[in-house]
Design a protein around this motif. Structure first.
Motif, mmCIF file in Angstrom:
data_model
loop_
_atom_site.group_PDB
_atom_site.id
_atom_site.type_symbol
_atom_site.label_atom_id
_atom_site.label_comp_id
_atom_site.label_asym_id
_atom_site.label_seq_id
_atom_site.Cartn_x
_atom_site.Cartn_y
_atom_site.Cartn_z
ATOM 1 N N ASP A 125 40.370 -0.739 -3.882
ATOM 2 C CA ASP A 125 41.464 -1.594 -3.421
ATOM 3 C C ASP A 125 41.983 -1.092 -2.078
ATOM 4 N N MET A 126 42.937 -1.827 -1.514
ATOM 5 C CA MET A 126 43.465 -1.483 -0.197
ATOM 6 C C MET A 126 44.187 -0.142 -0.203
ATOM 7 N N GLU A 127 44.797 0.196 -1.319
ATOM 8 C CA GLU A 127 45.479 1.482 -1.412
ATOM 9 C C GLU A 127 44.475 2.634 -1.287
ATOM 10 N N ALA A 128 43.342 2.512 -1.975
ATOM 11 C CA ALA A 128 42.305 3.545 -1.880
ATOM 12 C C ALA A 128 41.700 3.590 -0.483
ATOM 13 N N LEU A 129 41.521 2.411 0.122
ATOM 14 C CA LEU A 129 40.991 2.339 1.485
ATOM 15 C C LEU A 129 41.921 3.058 2.452
ATOM 16 N N GLN A 130 43.217 2.781 2.348
ATOM 17 C CA GLN A 130 44.175 3.417 3.247
ATOM 18 C C GLN A 130 44.239 4.926 2.996
ATOM 19 N N SER A 131 44.120 5.328 1.731
ATOM 20 C CA SER A 131 44.127 6.763 1.412
ATOM 21 C C SER A 131 42.924 7.469 2.021
ATOM 22 N N VAL B 14 28.616 -3.851 9.215
ATOM 23 C CA VAL B 14 29.400 -3.513 10.399
ATOM 24 C C VAL B 14 29.592 -2.003 10.455
ATOM 25 N N GLN B 15 29.358 -1.449 11.621
ATOM 26 C CA GLN B 15 29.635 -0.033 11.868
ATOM 27 C C GLN B 15 30.995 0.080 12.533
ATOM 28 N N VAL B 16 31.887 0.855 11.930
ATOM 29 C CA VAL B 16 33.231 1.029 12.441
ATOM 30 C C VAL B 16 33.354 2.414 13.072
ATOM 31 N N VAL B 17 33.955 2.456 14.251
ATOM 32 C CA VAL B 17 34.166 3.720 14.970
ATOM 33 C C VAL B 17 35.624 3.749 15.411
ATOM 34 N N ALA B 18 36.318 4.838 15.098
ATOM 35 C CA ALA B 18 37.726 4.953 15.472
ATOM 36 C C ALA B 18 38.016 6.378 15.919
ATOM 37 N N GLU B 19 39.056 6.521 16.730
ATOM 38 C CA GLU B 19 39.398 7.814 17.302
ATOM 39 C C GLU B 19 40.795 8.242 16.878
ATOM 40 N N LYS B 20 40.948 9.527 16.547
ATOM 41 C CA LYS B 20 42.275 10.061 16.237
ATOM 42 C C LYS B 20 43.056 10.270 17.522
ATOM 43 N N SER C 98 40.862 11.111 6.097
ATOM 44 C CA SER C 98 39.977 11.319 7.245
ATOM 45 C C SER C 98 40.780 11.738 8.474
ATOM 46 N N TYR C 99 41.915 11.066 8.704
ATOM 47 C CA TYR C 99 42.754 11.366 9.861
ATOM 48 C C TYR C 99 43.213 12.818 9.820
ATOM 49 N N GLU C 100 43.644 13.258 8.626
ATOM 50 C CA GLU C 100 44.145 14.620 8.465
ATOM 51 C C GLU C 100 43.041 15.661 8.659
ATOM 52 N N CYS C 101 41.800 15.283 8.419
ATOM 53 C CA CYS C 101 40.676 16.219 8.542
ATOM 54 C C CYS C 101 40.091 16.277 9.949
ATOM 55 N N CYS D 263 44.740 -1.324 8.515
ATOM 56 C CA CYS D 263 44.911 -0.011 7.906
ATOM 57 C C CYS D 263 44.721 1.117 8.919
ATOM 58 N N LEU D 264 43.691 1.000 9.729
ATOM 59 C CA LEU D 264 43.401 2.063 10.699
ATOM 60 C C LEU D 264 44.530 2.229 11.711
ATOM 61 N N THR D 265 45.015 1.117 12.232
ATOM 62 C CA THR D 265 46.070 1.204 13.246
ATOM 63 C C THR D 265 47.385 1.698 12.640
ATOM 64 N N SER D 266 47.653 1.352 11.377
ATOM 65 C CA SER D 266 48.906 1.792 10.744
ATOM 66 C C SER D 266 48.937 3.304 10.569
ATOM 67 N N ILE D 267 47.777 3.924 10.447
ATOM 68 C CA ILE D 267 47.697 5.374 10.287
ATOM 69 C C ILE D 267 47.736 6.089 11.627
ATOM 70 N N GLY D 268 47.287 5.419 12.680
ATOM 71 C CA GLY D 268 47.347 6.018 14.011
ATOM 72 C C GLY D 268 46.027 6.088 14.741
#
Length: 247
Positions: free
Chosen positions: A116-122, A240-246, A127-130, A213-218
Motif C-alpha cells: 500500500d501507499m504507506e509501505a511505499l512511503q516507508s 519504468v525506471q525511477v531515479v531520484a536524488e537526496k 532509503s532517504y535515511e540510508c 511520495c518522493l517529493t514529500s520526503i525530500g
C-alpha cells in the motif's frame, strides 16, 4: 518465506539478462553528481544483480525479506570469491542501519510487492535515511499497463530439466493487485517429484503516486525512464525506471 521457491528461482527466471540489467544501473550511476562506490540493495533475492555489481567493483550491502533467498545468494557470492558483499535479513519498508550509502537500489519490480501507499512511503523514507547527501535512489516498477495488457490472466507452463511449473496470473483490478499462483514439481534423484505451491501478490502504482511520495520526503531531480533507456517513461509503458536524488 520462499523456502522452496528460492531453490528454483534462478531456473524459472533464466530468461532475464542480469548482466545487461546491471550495466544499465551502472550507466545511470555515471550520471550521478556524486561518485557511486557504496550501494545498498533492497530485495536482492538470490543475488544475481548483487554479484554483477560487485564484480564491477562496487561495495554492496544487500537486503532481502527471505532467509532462503539470502542463503542462495550467499552461496553464490562464496563460489565467485566476492569479498565486497554483505547480506542482511530485513524488510525494505522499515530497514535501519547505522551507515549511509552513495546509492540505494531495488530491482526486478521488488517495489511492486509493497502492499500500500504507506509501505511505499516507508520504503522511500528508509532509503532517504540510508543515503549520503546527493546520493541516488534507483528502482523499477511494473506499470498498470503491463498488468492489464501483458500479464493479464495468462497461464504459463515451464517444463525444464528437473522442474515443472504451472504459473497462473490472477488479476484483482478492483484491489490494484495481481496474484501469482505457482504449482511447482521438482524432480528428485530417484525420479520422484516434490510438489509445492507458491503464492505472491504484486500491487499497482502509477508515476503520479510515486512522485507525490518522493517529493514529500525530500527527493529531488526525479526522473522516470522507459526501462533500459534514457527516454521519458510513462504509465503507458511496461516498466519504468525511477531515479531520484537526496537533497
Amino acid at each position: 518465506m520462499y523456502e522452496e521457491f528460492a531453490q528454483v528461482y534462478d531456473e524459472l527466471m533464466n530468461e532475464i539478462d542480469y548482466s545487461k540489467w546491471s550495466d544499465y544501473i551502472q550507466r545511470i550511476f555515471f550520471n550521478s553528481k556524486k561518485e557511486i562506490k557504496s550501494v545498498l540493495e533492497f530485495g536482492c533475492g538470490t543475488g544475481n544483480i548483487t554479484c554483477h555489481l560487485a564484480q564491477k567493483g562496487f561495495e554492496l550491502t544487500a537486503v532481502d525479506l527471505s532467509e532462503a533467498m539470502l542463503t542462495v545468494a550467499d552461496e553464490k557470492v562464496d563460489r565467485m570469491g566476492l569479498k565486497n558483499v554483505q547480506f542482511y535479513l530485513g524488510d525494505m519498508s522499515n530497514f535501519q542501519i547505522n551507515q549511509t550509502y552513495d546509492a540505494v537500489i531495488s530491482c526486478c519490480d521488488s517495489v511492486n510487492y509493497l502492499p500500500d501507499m504507506e509501505a511505499l512511503q516507508s520504503f522511500f523514507y528508509s532509503s532517504y535515511e540510508c543515503l549520503e547527501s546527493q546520493g541516488m535512489l534507483l528502482f523499477d516498477i511494473n506499470t498498470v499497463t503491463k498488468y492489464k495488457k501483458t500479464i493479464m490472466d495468462n497461464t504459463y507452463v515451464y517444463d525444464l530439466e528437473d522442474i515443472y511449473c504451472v504459473w497462473e496470473n490472477e488479476p484483482h483490478f478492483s484491489e490494484n493487485a495481481m496474484h501469482f499462483n505457482l504449482t511447482i514439481f521438482e524432480k528428485n534423484a530417484d525420479q520422484t517429484y516434490n510438489r509445492y505451491e507458491e503464492n505472491q501478490i504484486q500491487y499497482f502504482y502509477n508515476i503520479e503516486d510515486i512522485h507525490r511520495c518522493l517529493t514529500s520526503i525530500g527527493f529531488k531531480n526525479i526522473k522516470y525512464y522507459d526501462f533500459g533507456t534514457f527516454l521519458q517513461g510513462s504509465n503507458e509503458g511496461e516498466r519504468v525506471q525511477v531515479v531520484a536524488e537526496k537533497r
